[in-house]
Scaffold this motif. Structure first.
Motif, PDB file in Angstrom:
ATOM      1  N   GLY A 107       0.824  -1.198   0.000  1.00  0.00           N
ATOM      2  CA  GLY A 107       0.000   0.000   0.000  1.00  0.00           C
ATOM      3  C   GLY A 107       0.859   1.248   0.000  1.00  0.00           C
ATOM      4  N   PRO A 108       0.249   2.417   0.030  1.00  0.00           N
ATOM      5  CA  PRO A 108       0.987   3.675  -0.016  1.00  0.00           C
ATOM      6  C   PRO A 108       1.826   3.862   1.238  1.00  0.00           C
ATOM      7  N   ALA A 109       2.943   4.530   1.074  1.00  0.00           N
ATOM      8  CA  ALA A 109       3.833   4.762   2.201  1.00  0.00           C
ATOM      9  C   ALA A 109       3.148   5.667   3.217  1.00  0.00           C
ATOM     10  N   LEU A 110       3.411   5.394   4.518  1.00  0.00           N
ATOM     11  CA  LEU A 110       2.844   6.214   5.559  1.00  0.00           C
ATOM     12  C   LEU A 110       3.568   7.558   5.603  1.00  0.00           C
ATOM     13  N   PRO A 111       2.855   8.633   5.862  1.00  0.00           N
ATOM     14  CA  PRO A 111       3.522   9.928   5.938  1.00  0.00           C
ATOM     15  C   PRO A 111       4.468   9.968   7.126  1.00  0.00           C
ATOM     16  N   ALA A 112       5.577  10.673   6.971  1.00  0.00           N
ATOM     17  CA  ALA A 112       6.545  10.771   8.050  1.00  0.00           C
ATOM     18  C   ALA A 112       5.975  11.594   9.192  1.00  0.00           C
ATOM     19  N   VAL A 113       6.300  11.180  10.444  1.00  0.00           N
ATOM     20  CA  VAL A 113       5.863  11.921  11.606  1.00  0.00           C
ATOM     21  C   VAL A 113       6.730  13.171  11.738  1.00  0.00           C
ATOM     22  N   ALA A 114       6.091  14.301  11.922  1.00  0.00           N
ATOM     23  CA  ALA A 114       6.838  15.553  12.039  1.00  0.00           C
ATOM     24  C   ALA A 114       7.705  15.507  13.281  1.00  0.00           C
ATOM     25  N   ALA A 115       9.000  15.763  13.143  1.00  0.00           N
ATOM     26  CA  ALA A 115       9.923  15.726  14.264  1.00  0.00           C
ATOM     27  C   ALA A 115       9.952  17.069  14.971  1.00  0.00           C
ATOM     28  N   VAL A 116      10.205  17.024  16.263  1.00  0.00           N
ATOM     29  CA  VAL A 116      10.459  18.239  17.020  1.00  0.00           C
ATOM     30  C   VAL A 116      11.906  18.644  16.761  1.00  0.00           C
ATOM     31  N   ARG A 117      12.132  19.924  16.539  1.00  0.00           N
ATOM     32  CA  ARG A 117      13.461  20.413  16.188  1.00  0.00           C
ATOM     33  C   ARG A 117      14.063  21.176  17.369  1.00  0.00           C
ATOM     34  N   GLN A 118      15.206  20.685  17.860  1.00  0.00           N
ATOM     35  CA  GLN A 118      15.877  21.319  18.987  1.00  0.00           C
ATOM     36  C   GLN A 118      17.077  22.121  18.490  1.00  0.00           C
ATOM     37  N   THR A 119      17.088  23.417  18.808  1.00  0.00           N
ATOM     38  CA  THR A 119      18.181  24.284  18.368  1.00  0.00           C
ATOM     39  C   THR A 119      19.405  24.101  19.265  1.00  0.00           C
ATOM     40  N   SER A 120      20.517  24.684  18.850  1.00  0.00           N
ATOM     41  CA  SER A 120      21.750  24.575  19.624  1.00  0.00           C
ATOM     42  C   SER A 120      21.622  25.248  20.987  1.00  0.00           C
ATOM     43  N   SER A 121      20.658  26.162  21.122  1.00  0.00           N
ATOM     44  CA  SER A 121      20.427  26.816  22.418  1.00  0.00           C
ATOM     45  C   SER A 121      19.494  26.016  23.313  1.00  0.00           C
ATOM     46  N   GLY A 122      19.047  24.853  22.823  1.00  0.00           N
ATOM     47  CA  GLY A 122      18.241  23.953  23.642  1.00  0.00           C
ATOM     48  C   GLY A 122      16.747  24.145  23.555  1.00  0.00           C
ATOM     49  N   ILE A 123      16.268  24.994  22.644  1.00  0.00           N
ATOM     50  CA  ILE A 123      14.827  25.237  22.539  1.00  0.00           C
ATOM     51  C   ILE A 123      14.187  24.178  21.649  1.00  0.00           C
TER      52      ILE A 123
END
Length: 256
Positions: free
Chosen positions: A18-34
């Motif tokens: 079947g069709p590929a599952l959509p990728a789960v959106a990742a949380v993005r952590q900056t170098s300052s830790g946010i």
């Protein structure tokens, strides 16, 4: 023939998956830790970051939420708020109650108790209605002298509580909840009305977020209000981040 057979088998296998599952959106952590979840306004502009599969994992790694982050309401909260049938303010009593019969209702009692300076009353003799005082808003830190600019906020909103168990309480218990000093804060009228009946997954004050959500959860727990598992997890994440940020700000102030 063998090559064709193998090729056909591979094609058949791919279609069967079947069709590929959509990728789960990742949380993005900056170098300052946010930790920037997808709803962060800075999310799409980040180019250098460490991805995390969930917000909790980013926070567990030592990250923190952006300042004044306003989380997206959880599906569990949406489901709970669909149960509004039957809610009316009058279910929690006809306005502020004067439980001790001293002519001050619970609004006036809150104003007196939470003023950081002496209060004045309207009229002569009876000290029933506050006319002036000094209040520090826990939502902003602003100093307010005019009580007409103040709303008394229900930390845990009445409608929110109704949808999570208060509809099953006796009328006497609902009145007690609506007038409990632990659940009342003197704040700017504009912010109280902006908040409405929202929980912490929809609205947080501009300042004092750690103390606010800690009190919110304490009141909800004291009265046995029922949170969905997803709400509990979301609130704990918000509390963890808000209180970590609060400690960091206090440490920075001490260092300077």
């Amino acid at each position: 023939m063998c090559i064709r057979a193998v090729f056909g088998a591979v094609v058949a296998l791919l279609f069967s998956l079947g069709p590929a599952l959509p990728a789960v959106a990742a949380v993005r952590q900056t170098s300052s830790g946010i930790c920037h979840p997808p709803e962060s306004r800075y999310y799409d502009g980040l180019r250098s970051y460490t991805p995390h599969p969930t917000l909790q994992e980013c926070l567990n790694s030592g990250g923190r939420l952006p300042a004044n982050y306003q989380p997206v309401q959880t599906p569990a909260a949406n489901a709970a708020d669909d149960g509004n049938a039957g809610y009316q303010r009058s279910e929690f009593g006809s306005g502020w109650a004067d439980e001790d019969g001293n002519c001050r209702d619970s609004r006036q009692e809150a104003l007196v108790a939470q003023s950081t300076g002496p209060v004045r009353f309207k009229g002569q003799g009876a000290e029933c209605q506050v006319s002036a005082g000094r209040w520090i808003s826990p939502f902003t830190g602003n100093v307010i002298h005019d009580p007409s600019a103040i709303d008394i906020d229900h930390v845990v909103p009445l409608k929110w509580a109704w949808n999570r168990g208060a509809s099953n309480w006796s009328r006497e218990q609902r009145i007690r909840f609506a007038n409990d000093p632990v659940n009342l804060l003197s704040v700017e009228a504009s912010l109280n009305r902006q908040k409405g009946a929202k929980g912490p997954d929809e609205w947080l004050p501009p300042a004092g977020q750690c103390q606010y959500i800690a009190r919110f959860l304490r009141v909800a727990r004291t009265y046995g209000l029922t949170l969905a598992d997803a709400e509990t997890q979301a609130y704990q994440q918000i509390k963890q981040s808000a209180c970590r940020l609060s400690r960091s700000e206090q440490q920075a102030a001490t260092d300077h």
